[in-house]
Write a protein that holds these residues in place. Structure first.
Motif, PDB file in Angstrom:
ATOM      1  N   GLY A   1       0.832  -1.192   0.000  1.00  0.00           N
ATOM      2  CA  GLY A   1       0.000   0.000   0.000  1.00  0.00           C
ATOM      3  C   GLY A   1       0.868   1.244   0.000  1.00  0.00           C
ATOM      4  O   GLY A   1       1.886   1.294   0.692  1.00  0.00           O
ATOM      5  N   LEU A   2       0.466   2.217  -0.798  1.00  0.00           N
ATOM      6  CA  LEU A   2       1.207   3.472  -0.900  1.00  0.00           C
ATOM      7  C   LEU A   2       0.263   4.638  -0.686  1.00  0.00           C
ATOM      8  O   LEU A   2      -0.942   4.526  -0.901  1.00  0.00           O
ATOM      9  CB  LEU A   2       1.856   3.599  -2.282  1.00  0.00           C
ATOM     10  N   SER A   3       0.825   5.749  -0.267  1.00  0.00           N
ATOM     11  CA  SER A   3       0.034   6.966  -0.089  1.00  0.00           C
ATOM     12  C   SER A   3       0.908   8.164  -0.450  1.00  0.00           C
ATOM     13  O   SER A   3       2.093   8.015  -0.760  1.00  0.00           O
ATOM     14  CB  SER A   3      -0.452   7.080   1.358  1.00  0.00           C
ATOM     15  N   ILE A   4       0.293   9.324  -0.404  1.00  0.00           N
ATOM     16  CA  ILE A   4       1.046  10.566  -0.621  1.00  0.00           C
ATOM     17  C   ILE A   4       0.972  11.354   0.681  1.00  0.00           C
ATOM     18  O   ILE A   4      -0.116  11.616   1.195  1.00  0.00           O
ATOM     19  CB  ILE A   4       0.478  11.373  -1.791  1.00  0.00           C
ATOM     20  N   VAL A   5       2.137  11.681   1.226  1.00  0.00           N
ATOM     21  CA  VAL A   5       2.231  12.437   2.467  1.00  0.00           C
ATOM     22  C   VAL A   5       3.026  13.708   2.186  1.00  0.00           C
ATOM     23  O   VAL A   5       4.192  13.624   1.771  1.00  0.00           O
ATOM     24  CB  VAL A   5       2.920  11.609   3.581  1.00  0.00           C
ATOM     25  N   ASN A   6       2.388  14.850   2.368  1.00  0.00           N
ATOM     26  CA  ASN A   6       3.045  16.145   2.112  1.00  0.00           C
ATOM     27  C   ASN A   6       3.680  16.193   0.723  1.00  0.00           C
ATOM     28  O   ASN A   6       4.808  16.661   0.555  1.00  0.00           O
ATOM     29  CB  ASN A   6       4.092  16.451   3.181  1.00  0.00           C
ATOM     30  N   GLY A   7       2.975  15.661  -0.271  1.00  0.00           N
ATOM     31  CA  GLY A   7       3.447  15.699  -1.647  1.00  0.00           C
ATOM     32  C   GLY A   7       4.476  14.641  -2.014  1.00  0.00           C
ATOM     33  O   GLY A   7       4.966  14.616  -3.137  1.00  0.00           O
ATOM     34  N   THR A   8       4.800  13.751  -1.083  1.00  0.00           N
ATOM     35  CA  THR A   8       5.802  12.713  -1.324  1.00  0.00           C
ATOM     36  C   THR A   8       5.144  11.339  -1.305  1.00  0.00           C
ATOM     37  O   THR A   8       4.362  11.029  -0.411  1.00  0.00           O
ATOM     38  CB  THR A   8       6.898  12.753  -0.227  1.00  0.00           C
ATOM     39  N   ARG A   9       5.456  10.514  -2.306  1.00  0.00           N
ATOM     40  CA  ARG A   9       4.940   9.144  -2.356  1.00  0.00           C
ATOM     41  C   ARG A   9       5.621   8.334  -1.258  1.00  0.00           C
ATOM     42  O   ARG A   9       6.829   8.402  -1.069  1.00  0.00           O
ATOM     43  CB  ARG A   9       5.230   8.531  -3.719  1.00  0.00           C
ATOM     44  N   VAL A  10       4.808   7.537  -0.524  1.00  0.00           N
ATOM     45  CA  VAL A  10       5.303   6.748   0.602  1.00  0.00           C
ATOM     46  C   VAL A  10       4.816   5.310   0.469  1.00  0.00           C
ATOM     47  O   VAL A  10       3.623   5.072   0.249  1.00  0.00           O
ATOM     48  CB  VAL A  10       4.820   7.341   1.950  1.00  0.00           C
ATOM     49  N   LEU A  11       5.736   4.368   0.599  1.00  0.00           N
ATOM     50  CA  LEU A  11       5.369   2.954   0.701  1.00  0.00           C
ATOM     51  C   LEU A  11       5.019   2.720   2.169  1.00  0.00           C
ATOM     52  O   LEU A  11       5.886   2.731   3.038  1.00  0.00           O
ATOM     53  CB  LEU A  11       6.528   2.052   0.271  1.00  0.00           C
ATOM     54  N   ASP A  12       3.722   2.540   2.440  1.00  0.00           N
ATOM     55  CA  ASP A  12       3.259   2.412   3.816  1.00  0.00           C
ATOM     56  C   ASP A  12       3.477   1.016   4.379  1.00  0.00           C
ATOM     57  O   ASP A  12       3.780   0.858   5.555  1.00  0.00           O
ATOM     58  CB  ASP A  12       1.767   2.748   3.901  1.00  0.00           C
ATOM     59  N   TRP A  13       3.316   0.005   3.533  1.00  0.00           N
ATOM     60  CA  TRP A  13       3.488  -1.374   3.996  1.00  0.00           C
ATOM     61  C   TRP A  13       3.661  -2.285   2.791  1.00  0.00           C
ATOM     62  O   TRP A  13       3.270  -1.955   1.677  1.00  0.00           O
ATOM     63  CB  TRP A  13       2.289  -1.812   4.851  1.00  0.00           C
ATOM     64  N   ILE A  14       4.282  -3.416   3.046  1.00  0.00           N
ATOM     65  CA  ILE A  14       4.463  -4.433   2.008  1.00  0.00           C
ATOM     66  C   ILE A  14       4.528  -5.780   2.715  1.00  0.00           C
ATOM     67  O   ILE A  14       5.112  -5.889   3.799  1.00  0.00           O
ATOM     68  CB  ILE A  14       5.727  -4.153   1.160  1.00  0.00           C
ATOM     69  N   TRP A  15       3.893  -6.777   2.121  1.00  0.00           N
ATOM     70  CA  TRP A  15       3.905  -8.122   2.717  1.00  0.00           C
ATOM     71  C   TRP A  15       3.950  -9.146   1.605  1.00  0.00           C
ATOM     72  O   TRP A  15       3.218  -9.038   0.613  1.00  0.00           O
ATOM     73  CB  TRP A  15       2.658  -8.335   3.580  1.00  0.00           C
ATOM     74  N   ILE A  16       4.818 -10.138   1.764  1.00  0.00           N
ATOM     75  CA  ILE A  16       4.932 -11.243   0.811  1.00  0.00           C
ATOM     76  C   ILE A  16       4.725 -12.541   1.576  1.00  0.00           C
ATOM     77  O   ILE A  16       5.264 -12.720   2.677  1.00  0.00           O
ATOM     78  CB  ILE A  16       6.297 -11.212   0.090  1.00  0.00           C
ATOM     79  N   HIS A  17       3.944 -13.431   0.988  1.00  0.00           N
ATOM     80  CA  HIS A  17       3.628 -14.709   1.614  1.00  0.00           C
ATOM     81  C   HIS A  17       4.921 -15.446   1.984  1.00  0.00           C
ATOM     82  O   HIS A  17       5.872 -15.464   1.191  1.00  0.00           O
ATOM     83  CB  HIS A  17       2.787 -15.559   0.655  1.00  0.00           C
ATOM     84  N   PRO A  18       4.977 -16.065   3.165  1.00  0.00           N
ATOM     85  CA  PRO A  18       6.206 -16.770   3.583  1.00  0.00           C
ATOM     86  C   PRO A  18       6.699 -17.821   2.592  1.00  0.00           C
ATOM     87  O   PRO A  18       7.911 -18.015   2.444  1.00  0.00           O
ATOM     88  CB  PRO A  18       5.798 -17.422   4.910  1.00  0.00           C
ATOM     89  N   PHE A  19       5.785 -18.480   1.867  1.00  0.00           N
ATOM     90  CA  PHE A  19       6.204 -19.492   0.892  1.00  0.00           C
ATOM     91  C   PHE A  19       6.937 -18.874  -0.294  1.00  0.00           C
ATOM     92  O   PHE A  19       7.634 -19.579  -1.028  1.00  0.00           O
ATOM     93  CB  PHE A  19       5.009 -20.287   0.373  1.00  0.00           C
ATOM     94  N   GLN A  20       6.782 -17.572  -0.505  1.00  0.00           N
ATOM     95  CA  GLN A  20       7.405 -16.897  -1.644  1.00  0.00           C
ATOM     96  C   GLN A  20       8.649 -16.106  -1.247  1.00  0.00           C
ATOM     97  O   GLN A  20       9.317 -15.551  -2.099  1.00  0.00           O
ATOM     98  CB  GLN A  20       6.398 -15.964  -2.305  1.00  0.00           C
ATOM     99  N   ARG A  21       8.944 -16.043   0.033  1.00  0.00           N
ATOM    100  CA  ARG A  21      10.115 -15.291   0.492  1.00  0.00           C
ATOM    101  C   ARG A  21      11.391 -16.064   0.161  1.00  0.00           C
ATOM    102  O   ARG A  21      11.424 -17.287   0.204  1.00  0.00           O
ATOM    103  CB  ARG A  21      10.022 -15.035   1.995  1.00  0.00           C
ATOM    104  N   GLY A  22      12.433 -15.323  -0.174  1.00  0.00           N
ATOM    105  CA  GLY A  22      13.714 -15.949  -0.500  1.00  0.00           C
ATOM    106  C   GLY A  22      13.755 -16.580  -1.880  1.00  0.00           C
ATOM    107  O   GLY A  22      14.695 -17.297  -2.205  1.00  0.00           O
ATOM    108  N   LYS A  23      12.764 -16.303  -2.716  1.00  0.00           N
ATOM    109  CA  LYS A  23      12.700 -16.892  -4.058  1.00  0.00           C
ATOM    110  C   LYS A  23      12.778 -15.841  -5.154  1.00  0.00           C
ATOM    111  O   LYS A  23      12.492 -16.131  -6.301  1.00  0.00           O
ATOM    112  CB  LYS A  23      11.418 -17.716  -4.209  1.00  0.00           C
TER     113      LYS A  23
END
Length: 151
Positions: free
Chosen positions: A83-105
């Motif tokens: 999820g991303l948003s705009i804070v004070n005119g700046t793009r911000v990556l608010d959060w990111i999540w990847i399924h554990p089965f896909q991590r490290g691949k």
């Protein structure tokens, strides 16, 4: 992971699936957001699928899903979200999540490349960050001013 039977599969080597406008995709993002908040121990999920918040305020979050890169699938299989948003005119990556089965691949690297291609390589990364995310950002040589905050 969530099969997305109504969505187009990204081109080979890409993972980003825009989900901001499609309610079915937003619901998938909401599910991953709940996984994120449980894993990180936050008080509430970072995203709700509804276009309008309970108080009547528009939900302006921009959200994306990440395809699992399963070569045998003819449709995308969502294996994470951000999820991303705009804070004070700046793009911000608010959060990111990847399924554990896909991590490290390699999915995180593909997803990050796609995020930077779509939003530029100057968006900020909001904390708090997990140890794994800090290591990932350091490994990727992401400029510290994008994610390290001083008190």
């Amino acid at each position: 992971m969530i099969p997305l039977l109504h969505a187009d599969k990204p081109e080979s080597g890409h993972a980003l699936i825009p989900a901001t406008e499609d309610m079915r995709l937003r619901k998938a993002v909401e599910i991953f957001g709940k996984c994120f908040y449980r894993e990180m121990g936050f008080d509430f999920p970072p995203f709700e699928a509804e276009f309008v918040h309970y108080g009547g305020e528009l939900n302006k979050a921009e959200v994306v899903l990440f395809d699992s890169q399963a070569p045998q699938a003819t449709f995308p299989i969502a294996a994470g979200a951000a999820g991303l948003s705009i804070v004070n005119g700046t793009r911000v990556l608010d959060w990111i999540w990847i399924h554990p089965f896909q991590r490290g691949k390699g999915l995180a690297d593909i997803a990050w490349d796609d995020l930077e291609a779509a939003y530029g390589d100057t968006f900020q990364v909001r904390g708090p960050l997990s140890k794994a995310m800090r290591r990932f950002l350091e490994k990727r040589d992401v400029a510290p001013e994008r994610w390290k905050r001083t008190r």
